[in-house]
Design a protein around this motif. Structure first.
Motif, PDB file in Angstrom:
ATOM      1  N   UNK A  27      38.226 -73.608   7.096  1.00 54.13           N
ATOM      2  CA  UNK A  27      37.937 -72.281   7.633  1.00 54.13           C
ATOM      3  C   UNK A  27      37.647 -71.289   6.516  1.00 54.13           C
ATOM      4  N   UNK A  28      38.369 -71.382   5.409  1.00 53.42           N
ATOM      5  CA  UNK A  28      38.097 -70.518   4.264  1.00 53.42           C
ATOM      6  C   UNK A  28      36.653 -70.691   3.794  1.00 53.42           C
ATOM      7  N   UNK A  29      36.205 -71.936   3.674  1.00 57.02           N
ATOM      8  CA  UNK A  29      34.849 -72.202   3.199  1.00 57.02           C
ATOM      9  C   UNK A  29      33.809 -71.676   4.176  1.00 57.02           C
ATOM     10  N   UNK A  45      31.888 -60.198  14.549  1.00 57.41           N
ATOM     11  CA  UNK A  45      30.684 -61.044  14.596  1.00 57.41           C
ATOM     12  C   UNK A  45      30.926 -62.365  13.894  1.00 57.41           C
ATOM     13  N   UNK A  46      31.568 -62.315  12.737  1.00 55.86           N
ATOM     14  CA  UNK A  46      31.877 -63.549  12.010  1.00 55.86           C
ATOM     15  C   UNK A  46      32.791 -64.432  12.846  1.00 55.86           C
ATOM     16  N   UNK A  54      39.147 -62.436  15.855  1.00 56.70           N
ATOM     17  CA  UNK A  54      38.922 -61.384  14.856  1.00 56.70           C
ATOM     18  C   UNK A  54      40.095 -61.289  13.892  1.00 56.70           C
ATOM     19  N   UNK A  55      41.307 -61.388  14.448  1.00 57.62           N
ATOM     20  CA  UNK A  55      42.504 -61.241  13.627  1.00 57.62           C
ATOM     21  C   UNK A  55      42.601 -62.354  12.580  1.00 57.62           C
ATOM     22  N   UNK A  56      42.178 -63.555  12.963  1.00 61.52           N
ATOM     23  CA  UNK A  56      42.219 -64.671  12.015  1.00 61.52           C
ATOM     24  C   UNK A  56      41.282 -64.415  10.845  1.00 61.52           C
ATOM     25  N   UNK A  57      40.078 -63.968  11.144  1.00 62.55           N
ATOM     26  CA  UNK A  57      39.121 -63.682  10.077  1.00 62.55           C
ATOM     27  C   UNK A  57      39.640 -62.558   9.186  1.00 62.55           C
ATOM     28  N   UNK A  58      40.145 -61.485   9.786  1.00 62.78           N
ATOM     29  CA  UNK A  58      40.643 -60.356   9.003  1.00 62.78           C
ATOM     30  C   UNK A  58      41.821 -60.766   8.125  1.00 62.78           C
ATOM     31  N   UNK A  59      42.739 -61.573   8.685  1.00 63.13           N
ATOM     32  CA  UNK A  59      43.893 -62.013   7.892  1.00 63.13           C
ATOM     33  C   UNK A  59      43.454 -62.884   6.730  1.00 63.13           C
ATOM     34  N   UNK A  60      42.556 -63.829   6.992  1.00 62.90           N
ATOM     35  CA  UNK A  60      42.112 -64.715   5.916  1.00 62.90           C
ATOM     36  C   UNK A  60      41.457 -63.907   4.799  1.00 62.90           C
ATOM     37  N   UNK A 173      28.849 -75.708   4.892  1.00 71.26           N
ATOM     38  CA  UNK A 173      30.031 -75.215   5.597  1.00 71.26           C
ATOM     39  C   UNK A 173      29.658 -74.634   6.958  1.00 71.26           C
ATOM     40  N   UNK A 174      28.483 -74.002   7.038  1.00 71.39           N
ATOM     41  CA  UNK A 174      27.979 -73.491   8.311  1.00 71.39           C
ATOM     42  C   UNK A 174      26.766 -74.299   8.742  1.00 71.39           C
TER      43      UNK A 174
END
Length: 353
Positions: A27-29, A45-46, A54-60, A173-174
């Motif tokens: 997920x980081x990559x 959007x990401x 959203x919270x997962x992306x913001x936390x990472x 990665x994507x």
């Protein structure tokens, strides 16, 4: 100069192999790749593209940015401003190399400052307003010390790979459809260079430190309203003046060796060799330069064994290669962003040079 996947906070680097830094997970990559596609894309959007909250992306992002392992940079494209970049190699006495490198790093017109090989050579990128200004920077403004025993400068003529792309862009990665969903409209090529205002320069000063700086912070720096800032960002990006890059810890991607590669290629084969080199997954930057070596690249490898295999197979198979010189980076001083003398230990991910 060694451009890797992007500038990183200042720290010692060796060619001995990967360190014990914790590895980025899948997920980081994917997050890093998403930010490389669009550094100011909203986390919502990401998150939608990655299939997480959203919270997962913001936390990472918050965790990695806080540790110095990841940050987004907003950078100006030299060619869109009519500027010229020079790859400079400075030979020094061992005890003088670090002070000279740090003096170069503090200059606003330098990037990708590194100590190479045995610590007696400095590589750097120097930007001038035009080719006629090269002598003033390279011969007069470099630190003056008896311990500097030699300086060579090579003009960057053409970039085969770099700028808004780096090694993470080749990682897979994507998926292609995810990249398409995040990609902004392609930049247009202007017939004449942009001329930045003083407010534009203040805007870039903030973005170079934090490409995701809030509109309110950018408005304070420029004196514009948030709406004007938003429109200016869109205009600068649409004309190819502004692009976003990601600085991330290479060690957490498993890269332990960063190497500068200089090749001498037959002129008739230079374009073909440069394009082939740019496609290699190990190549973070590739460009045609002036001088006896006319093709330069920055390489990222996991260890010296992988570097040897790469040099003796795919580099050896490039068309028209006459001679080769390589040098490992032993200490990273400055990347594409501003000099961060007291930054956390982390290795840049983009060797743009």
């Amino acid at each position: 100069m060694v451009k890797t996947d992007r500038t990183g906070p200042a720290a010692d680097r060796t060619a001995a192999g990967p360190t014990a830094a914790a590895a980025f997970d899948e997920l980081d990559l994917r997050l890093i790749h998403a930010l490389q596609v669009d550094g100011r894309a909203p986390f919502s959007r990401i998150a939608e593209v990655l299939g997480v909250s959203d919270q997962t992306v913001a936390r990472r992002y918050g965790r990695h940015r806080g540790s110095g392992a990841l940050r987004v940079l907003g950078l100006s494209e030299p060619r869109a401003l009519g500027a010229v970049e020079w790859l400079v190699r400075v030979q020094c006495a061992p005890d003088a190399a670090l002070p000279v490198a740090q003096a170069l790093a503090r200059r606003p017109d330098t990037s990708w400052v590194s100590l190479m090989s045995g610590g007696t050579e400095i590589s750097a990128i120097c930007r001038t307003a035009g080719s006629e200004d090269g002598d003033a920077l390279l011969l007069q403004k470099l630190p003056r010390t008896p311990s500097v025993v030699g300086v060579t400068a090579h003009c960057l003529l053409h970039e085969f790979y770099g700028g808004p792309q780096n090694v993470i862009s080749k990682s897979g990665a994507l998926a292609a459809e995810q990249i398409a969903a995040l990609s902004p409209p392609p930049a247009q090529v202007r017939a004449t260079p942009w001329v930045l205002s003083d407010a534009d320069r203040r805007l870039f000063d903030v973005l170079a430190r934090d490409g995701r700086a809030p509109l309110a912070e950018l408005a304070t720096a420029t004196g514009w309203s948030p709406t004007t800032v938003r429109r200016r960002l869109e205009a600068l990006r649409a004309d190819g003046v502004l692009y976003y890059d990601v600085d991330y810890d290479l060690r957490q991607c498993g890269f332990g060796v960063v190497v500068a590669l200089w090749l001498s290629v037959a002129p008739a084969e230079l374009a073909a060799a440069g394009e082939a080199l740019a496609a290699h997954p190990e190549v973070a930057f590739a460009g045609a330069i002036t001088g006896p070596h006319n093709l330069f690249a920055s390489l990222l490898c996991r260890d010296t064994g992988e570097l040897y295999r790469y040099l003796t197979t795919r580099v050896a198979a490039l068309p028209g290669v006459r001679t080769m010189e390589s040098a490992p980076r032993i200490r990273h001083i400055k990347g594409a962003g501003p000099f961060l003398a007291a930054a956390p230990t982390a290795l840049a991910a983009r060797s743009r040079r």
